[in-house]
Design a protein around this motif. Structure first.
Motif, PDB file in Angstrom:
ATOM      1  N   MET A 244      39.486  -8.703 -97.778  1.00  0.00           N
ATOM      2  CA  MET A 244      38.369  -9.022 -98.899  1.00  0.00           C
ATOM      3  C   MET A 244      37.254  -8.339 -98.865  1.00  0.00           C
ATOM      4  N   CYS A 245      36.727  -7.857 -99.758  1.00  0.00           N
ATOM      5  CA  CYS A 245      35.369  -7.213 -99.908  1.00  0.00           C
ATOM      6  C   CYS A 245      33.994  -7.775 -99.767  1.00  0.00           C
ATOM      7  N   LYS A 246      33.036  -7.444 -99.377  1.00  0.00           N
ATOM      8  CA  LYS A 246      31.923  -7.819 -99.172  1.00  0.00           C
ATOM      9  C   LYS A 246      31.329  -8.664-100.196  1.00  0.00           C
ATOM     10  N   GLU A 247      31.345  -8.203-101.484  1.00  0.00           N
ATOM     11  CA  GLU A 247      31.001  -8.887-102.609  1.00  0.00           C
ATOM     12  C   GLU A 247      31.945 -10.300-102.872  1.00  0.00           C
ATOM     13  N   ASN A 248      33.194 -10.410-102.508  1.00  0.00           N
ATOM     14  CA  ASN A 248      33.777 -11.194-102.881  1.00  0.00           C
ATOM     15  C   ASN A 248      33.147 -12.716-101.661  1.00  0.00           C
ATOM     16  N   ILE A 249      33.068 -12.323-100.483  1.00  0.00           N
ATOM     17  CA  ILE A 249      32.711 -13.147 -99.620  1.00  0.00           C
ATOM     18  C   ILE A 249      31.216 -13.413 -99.861  1.00  0.00           C
ATOM     19  N   ASN A 250      30.310 -12.814-100.381  1.00  0.00           N
ATOM     20  CA  ASN A 250      29.039 -13.333-100.937  1.00  0.00           C
ATOM     21  C   ASN A 250      29.297 -14.402-102.058  1.00  0.00           C
ATOM     22  N   ILE A 251      30.264 -13.995-102.687  1.00  0.00           N
ATOM     23  CA  ILE A 251      30.551 -15.153-103.869  1.00  0.00           C
ATOM     24  C   ILE A 251      30.825 -16.402-103.132  1.00  0.00           C
ATOM     25  N   LEU A 252      31.855 -16.385-102.438  1.00  0.00           N
ATOM     26  CA  LEU A 252      32.385 -17.586-101.697  1.00  0.00           C
ATOM     27  C   LEU A 252      31.512 -18.287-101.067  1.00  0.00           C
ATOM     28  N   ILE A 253      30.753 -17.740-100.204  1.00  0.00           N
ATOM     29  CA  ILE A 253      29.452 -18.409 -99.530  1.00  0.00           C
ATOM     30  C   ILE A 253      28.353 -18.943-100.515  1.00  0.00           C
ATOM     31  N   GLY A 254      28.208 -18.252-101.293  1.00  0.00           N
ATOM     32  CA  GLY A 254      27.232 -18.403-102.609  1.00  0.00           C
ATOM     33  C   GLY A 254      27.534 -19.807-103.155  1.00  0.00           C
ATOM     34  N   ASN A 255      28.853 -19.803-103.439  1.00  0.00           N
ATOM     35  CA  ASN A 255      29.512 -21.125-104.258  1.00  0.00           C
ATOM     36  C   ASN A 255      29.542 -22.306-103.153  1.00  0.00           C
ATOM     37  N   ARG A 256      29.680 -21.972-102.027  1.00  0.00           N
ATOM     38  CA  ARG A 256      29.751 -23.176-101.064  1.00  0.00           C
ATOM     39  C   ARG A 256      28.426 -23.636-100.983  1.00  0.00           C
ATOM     40  N   VAL A 257      27.293 -22.694-100.876  1.00  0.00           N
ATOM     41  CA  VAL A 257      26.011 -23.247-100.879  1.00  0.00           C
ATOM     42  C   VAL A 257      25.569 -23.928-101.814  1.00  0.00           C
ATOM     43  N   LYS A 258      26.069 -23.572-102.934  1.00  0.00           N
ATOM     44  CA  LYS A 258      25.667 -24.572-104.148  1.00  0.00           C
ATOM     45  C   LYS A 258      26.368 -25.696-104.404  1.00  0.00           C
ATOM     46  N   ARG A 259      27.569 -25.835-103.870  1.00  0.00           N
ATOM     47  CA  ARG A 259      28.339 -27.268-104.009  1.00  0.00           C
ATOM     48  C   ARG A 259      27.442 -28.062-102.738  1.00  0.00           C
ATOM     49  N   ILE A 260      27.211 -27.686-101.977  1.00  0.00           N
ATOM     50  CA  ILE A 260      26.580 -28.440-100.727  1.00  0.00           C
ATOM     51  C   ILE A 260      25.286 -28.836-101.074  1.00  0.00           C
ATOM     52  N   ARG A 261      24.525 -27.808-101.957  1.00  0.00           N
ATOM     53  CA  ARG A 261      23.319 -28.504-102.432  1.00  0.00           C
ATOM     54  C   ARG A 261      23.397 -29.306-103.348  1.00  0.00           C
ATOM     55  N   GLU A 262      24.291 -29.325-104.279  1.00  0.00           N
ATOM     56  CA  GLU A 262      24.476 -30.057-105.309  1.00  0.00           C
ATOM     57  C   GLU A 262      24.902 -31.614-105.076  1.00  0.00           C
ATOM     58  N   GLN A 263      26.114 -31.560-103.818  1.00  0.00           N
ATOM     59  CA  GLN A 263      26.570 -32.871-103.269  1.00  0.00           C
ATOM     60  C   GLN A 263      25.141 -33.358-102.545  1.00  0.00           C
ATOM     61  N   ASN A 264      24.161 -32.696-102.220  1.00  0.00           N
ATOM     62  CA  ASN A 264      22.963 -33.583-101.896  1.00  0.00           C
ATOM     63  C   ASN A 264      22.137 -33.712-102.724  1.00  0.00           C
ATOM     64  N   GLY A 265      22.140 -33.536-103.803  1.00  0.00           N
ATOM     65  CA  GLY A 265      21.407 -33.949-104.927  1.00  0.00           C
ATOM     66  C   GLY A 265      20.012 -33.312-105.186  1.00  0.00           C
ATOM     67  N   GLU A 266      20.102 -31.858-104.813  1.00  0.00           N
ATOM     68  CA  GLU A 266      18.740 -31.075-104.674  1.00  0.00           C
ATOM     69  C   GLU A 266      19.006 -30.085-105.799  1.00  0.00           C
ATOM     70  N   THR A 267      17.873 -29.729-106.197  1.00  0.00           N
ATOM     71  CA  THR A 267      17.909 -28.492-107.055  1.00  0.00           C
ATOM     72  C   THR A 267      17.679 -27.123-106.292  1.00  0.00           C
TER      73      THR A 267
END
Length: 79
Positions: free
Chosen positions: A1-24
């Motif tokens: 898996m290339c570096k860019e794909n890992i960054n996207i996966l982790i970024g999506n996870r951070v976004k999901r966690i943030r949204e699940q916690n009701g934060e902007t």
């Protein structure tokens, strides 16, 4: 898996966690002392999550670093 794909996966996870916690993005940025644009770049995968920011996000949401990186909780690893 290339570096860019890992960054996207982790970024999506951070976004999901943030949204699940009701934060902007602004809420998270203030909590970990970053700008909102930095959070946006992390979530979009255009900027890699630094070790310092990884730990800051984990501490802020009271989750493990492993969960941010893999999406697997500690309890699932114990099963």
């Amino acid at each position: 898996m290339c570096k860019e794909n890992i960054n996207i996966l982790i970024g999506n996870r951070v976004k999901r966690i943030r949204e699940q916690n009701g934060e902007t993005q602004t809420d998270l940025a203030k909590a970990i002392h970053l700008g909102q644009a930095s959070i946006s770049r992390i979530e979009n995968g255009t900027t890699a999550l630094t070790i310092d920011n990884l730990f800051a996000i984990a501490e802020h949401y009271k989750i493990t670093v492993d969960y941010i990186l893999t999406g697997v909780s500690d309890s699932a690893l114990l099963e």
